[in-house]
Design an enzyme around this catalytic site. Structure first.
Site, short mmCIF file in Angstrom:
data_model
loop_
_atom_site.label_atom_id
_atom_site.label_comp_id
_atom_site.label_asym_id
_atom_site.label_seq_id
_atom_site.Cartn_x
_atom_site.Cartn_y
_atom_site.Cartn_z
N ARG A 39 5.97 1.43 -4.86
CA ARG A 39 5.23 1.24 -3.61
C ARG A 39 4.51 2.51 -3.17
NH1 ARG A 39 9.27 0.02 0.21
NH2 ARG A 39 7.59 -0.02 1.73
N ASN A 40 4.81 3.64 -3.80
CA ASN A 40 4.12 4.88 -3.47
C ASN A 40 2.70 4.80 -4.04
OD1 ASN A 40 3.20 7.73 -3.72
ND2 ASN A 40 5.22 8.13 -2.84
N ALA A 41 1.72 5.17 -3.24
CA ALA A 41 0.31 5.02 -3.63
C ALA A 41 -0.22 6.19 -4.47
CB ALA A 41 -0.55 4.85 -2.38
N PHE A 42 0.60 7.17 -4.79
CA PHE A 42 0.12 8.37 -5.47
C PHE A 42 -0.73 8.06 -6.71
CE2 PHE A 42 0.43 11.61 -8.75
CZ PHE A 42 -0.08 12.71 -8.08
N SER A 138 1.24 9.93 0.43
CA SER A 138 1.09 8.73 -0.40
C SER A 138 2.29 7.80 -0.27
CB SER A 138 0.91 9.13 -1.87
OG SER A 138 2.05 9.82 -2.36
#
Length: 162
Positions: A39-42, A138
């Site tokens: 789920r981290n957008a990095f 992020s």
């Protein structure tokens, strides 16, 4: 409470942009990968910065792609006590030696902080040795900005990478 420790730096002599987070969250620690929480957008944000597909790649290939584009990764905090993954829960942090790493990166143009905690703590440590950019986190916990707003802010990394 057990202390949680981060990962070694991902950087080399060609690193032009060093992205510093705070400390890996539970999901990242569990899989032993930077930004390992799906789920981290990095990785999606970096796809926009680099104009390259990263999300479908295996982790080692993602890191290789970052290095090939002049991007390095590390964290401001080497280890700390923290229940869960929220930066607000970090207690008794021990810093990584950012100055030593930065001094060993001859091509470095800018240090980018992924989130407010990294910027607050890291900014004190590197002390204007190199230009910095504070980016919105992020993390999925940072929902104050949409993905599109984050992507616009993260696009500032394109210039030092060109």
């Amino acid at each position: 409470m057990a202390r949680k420790a981060g990962f070694p730096p991902v950087a080399d002599a060609n690193t032009r942009v060093l992205i510093l987070g705070s400390l890996p969250g539970e999901a990242s620690l569990a899989v032993q990968q930077y930004y390992g929480n799906p789920r981290n957008a990095f990785w999606r944000l970096m796809e926009g910065v680099l104009g390259a597909s990263l999300v479908p790649l295996a982790y080692e290939a993602r890191l290789a792609a970052l290095r090939a584009h002049g991007v390095g990764l590390w964290d401001v905090i080497a280890e700390a006590e923290r229940p869960g993954s929220l930066d607000a829960a970090i207690r008794d942090p021990a810093a990584n030696d950012l100055v030593k790493l930065i001094e060993g990166l001859p091509a470095l143009r800018v240090v980018a902080f992924n989130g407010g905690t990294a910027a607050k703590l890291g900014g004190r440590l590197i002390d204007e040795r190199i230009p910095t950019i504070a980016l919105p986190s992020s993390s999925p916990a940072h929902a104050a900005r949409s993905f599109e707003q984050k992507a616009q802010a993260w696009s500032a990394l394109k210039t030092p990478l060109s």
